[in-house]
Write an enzyme that holds these catalytic residues in place. Structure first.
Site, short mmCIF file in Angstrom:
data_model
loop_
_atom_site.label_atom_id
_atom_site.label_comp_id
_atom_site.label_asym_id
_atom_site.label_seq_id
_atom_site.Cartn_x
_atom_site.Cartn_y
_atom_site.Cartn_z
N GLU A 73 6.04 6.32 -9.14
CA GLU A 73 4.61 6.02 -9.01
C GLU A 73 3.97 6.94 -7.97
O GLU A 73 2.86 7.44 -8.17
CB GLU A 73 4.40 4.56 -8.56
CG GLU A 73 4.84 3.53 -9.59
CD GLU A 73 4.51 2.11 -9.18
OE1 GLU A 73 3.45 1.87 -8.58
OE2 GLU A 73 5.32 1.21 -9.47
N HIS B 94 0.70 0.88 -13.34
CA HIS B 94 1.44 -0.30 -13.76
C HIS B 94 2.93 0.03 -13.76
O HIS B 94 3.33 1.08 -14.28
CB HIS B 94 0.98 -0.71 -15.16
CG HIS B 94 1.68 -1.93 -15.66
ND1 HIS B 94 1.39 -3.19 -15.18
CD2 HIS B 94 2.66 -2.09 -16.58
CE1 HIS B 94 2.17 -4.07 -15.79
NE2 HIS B 94 2.95 -3.43 -16.64
N ASN C 13 1.51 3.07 -2.62
CA ASN C 13 0.78 4.01 -3.49
C ASN C 13 -0.43 4.58 -2.75
O ASN C 13 -0.70 5.78 -2.85
CB ASN C 13 0.34 3.31 -4.79
CG ASN C 13 1.43 3.35 -5.83
OD1 ASN C 13 1.73 4.41 -6.39
ND2 ASN C 13 2.05 2.20 -6.09
N ARG D 7 -14.95 -15.06 -10.43
CA ARG D 7 -14.46 -13.69 -10.55
C ARG D 7 -15.61 -12.69 -10.57
O ARG D 7 -15.56 -11.62 -9.97
CB ARG D 7 -13.73 -13.56 -11.89
CG ARG D 7 -12.27 -13.26 -11.79
CD ARG D 7 -11.72 -13.09 -13.20
NE ARG D 7 -10.62 -13.99 -13.46
CZ ARG D 7 -9.41 -13.87 -12.93
NH1 ARG D 7 -9.13 -12.90 -12.09
NH2 ARG D 7 -8.48 -14.73 -13.21
N GLY E 245 -9.09 -5.26 -21.31
CA GLY E 245 -7.85 -6.05 -21.43
C GLY E 245 -6.97 -5.94 -20.19
O GLY E 245 -7.33 -5.28 -19.21
N VAL E 246 -5.83 -6.60 -20.27
CA VAL E 246 -4.87 -6.53 -19.15
C VAL E 246 -3.85 -5.43 -19.47
O VAL E 246 -3.05 -5.57 -20.40
CB VAL E 246 -4.16 -7.89 -18.95
CG1 VAL E 246 -3.10 -7.78 -17.85
CG2 VAL E 246 -5.18 -8.96 -18.59
N MET F 20 -4.01 -6.87 -7.37
CA MET F 20 -3.49 -7.95 -8.21
C MET F 20 -4.58 -8.91 -8.67
O MET F 20 -4.35 -10.12 -8.76
CB MET F 20 -2.37 -8.70 -7.46
CG MET F 20 -1.24 -7.80 -6.99
SD MET F 20 -0.63 -6.68 -8.27
CE MET F 20 0.91 -7.45 -8.65
N ARG F 21 -5.76 -8.40 -8.96
CA ARG F 21 -6.85 -9.20 -9.52
C ARG F 21 -7.26 -8.60 -10.85
O ARG F 21 -7.27 -7.36 -10.99
CB ARG F 21 -8.09 -9.20 -8.61
CG ARG F 21 -7.85 -9.59 -7.18
CD ARG F 21 -7.46 -11.02 -6.99
NE ARG F 21 -8.41 -11.97 -7.55
CZ ARG F 21 -8.12 -13.26 -7.76
NH1 ARG F 21 -6.91 -13.73 -7.47
NH2 ARG F 21 -9.02 -14.07 -8.25
N GLY G 213 0.78 -1.24 0.00
CA GLY G 213 0.00 0.00 0.00
C GLY G 213 0.81 1.28 0.00
O GLY G 213 0.32 2.31 0.49
C1 GAR Z 1 3.28 -1.13 -7.53
O1 GAR Z 1 4.55 -1.19 -8.11
C2 GAR Z 1 2.21 -1.17 -8.63
O2 GAR Z 1 2.58 -0.48 -9.79
C3 GAR Z 1 2.13 -2.65 -8.89
O3 GAR Z 1 2.19 -3.24 -7.61
C4 GAR Z 1 2.96 -2.40 -6.75
C5 GAR Z 1 2.14 -2.12 -5.51
O4 GAR Z 1 2.91 -1.46 -4.56
N1 GAR Z 1 0.93 -2.98 -9.56
C6 GAR Z 1 0.85 -3.98 -10.43
O5 GAR Z 1 1.80 -4.69 -10.73
C7 GAR Z 1 -0.52 -4.16 -11.04
N2 GAR Z 1 -0.49 -5.19 -12.02
P1 GAR Z 1 2.21 -0.79 -3.29
O6 GAR Z 1 1.30 -1.87 -2.67
O7 GAR Z 1 3.35 -0.47 -2.40
O8 GAR Z 1 1.44 0.40 -3.75
#
Ligand code: GAR
Length: 220
Positions: free
Chosen positions: A177, A112, A17, A68, A146-147, A93-94, A15
């Site tokens: 980020e 991303h 971000n 899902r 899409g992904v 991550m879903r 968390g």
């Molecule tokens: C971040 O790097 C984000 O970009 C990535 O997971 C991390 C989460 O970090 N997201 C993905 O890979 C989405 N497919 P955080 O929990 O410290 O914010």
């Protein structure tokens, strides 16, 4: 004071971000309020960060659902109950389904840790290193069916260094980020973001940096 944009943050992990968004809300540089934080994983550090900040939070464990679609329906209901106007995926991550996108059209964004359209999916820092890319970075994009394919709102570029590991590169990207995600949300809060097919325009336009960066550096 103008009305703040109500956002719902979905996270699966530590968390950081989420924390950068909490911090920008708290110092009033972001005209948004986090209505709810939802995690699919009971151990997510993001739940703890939300609780520390006094933000409503709940775990909706995807393992409790047989499909899902059922999981997404439960998450959508929770977001709607909280009056969420923008859904912010922050290390969630879903893969989300069309049900979700239909409930919040053009109102779901994701961050991303790569320069899309290069390296969608998982383990992308290692992929960038293995490929030999000289640059990577991060991308905030709208979520479509899409992904990691939706229209791009903002990107930051970082160099890939010769001795990088996936961890050192991830840390360099994460730092960016934390800068671009709150900025993207603020642009949306200001109603400045318009999607037209693949193009995202910002009105009035933001100044863009026009200098090129080169890695390895050119000799002086
Ligand atoms: C971040 O790097 C984000 O970009 C990535 O997971 C991390 C989460 O970090 N997201 C993905 O890979 C989405 N497919 P955080 O929990 O410290 O914010």
């Amino acid at each position: 004071m103008s009305k703040k944009l109500r956002i719902g943050v979905l996270a699966s992990g530590g968390g950081t971000n989420l924390q950068s968004i909490i911090d920008r809300c708290q110092d009033d540089s972001l005209d948004a309020e986090i209505a709810v934080v939802i995690c699919n994983n009971p151990g997510a550090g993001a739940l703890e960060r939300a609780a520390q900040a006094g933000i409503a939070n709940r775990c909706i464990n995807h393992r409790d659902f047989s499909s899902r679609g059922d999981f997404d329906t439960a998450v959508v209901s929770a977001l709607q109950e909280s009056g969420v106007e923008l859904v912010v995926l922050a290390g969630f991550m879903r893969i989300i389904t069309q049900t979700f996108i239909d409930a919040f059209p053009d109102r779901v964004i994701n961050i991303h840790p790569a320069l899309l359209p290069s390296f969608p999916g998982l383990h992308v820092q290692q992929q960038a290193i293995d490929y030999g890319a000289r640059f990577s970075g991060c991308t905030v994009h709208f979520v479509d069916g899409g992904v990691d394919t939706g229209p791009i709102l903002i990107q930051a570029v970082v160099p890939v260094l010769q001795d990088d590991t996936a961890e050192t590169l991830a840390a360099r990207i994460l730092e960016q980020e934390h800068r671009i995600y709150p900025r993207a949300i603020q642009l949306i809060a200001e109603n400045r973001v318009h999607i037209n097919g693949r193009q995202v325009s910002i009105d009035p336009a933001c100044p863009a940096s026009r200098s090129a960066i080169v890695n390895p550096a050119l000799e002086d």
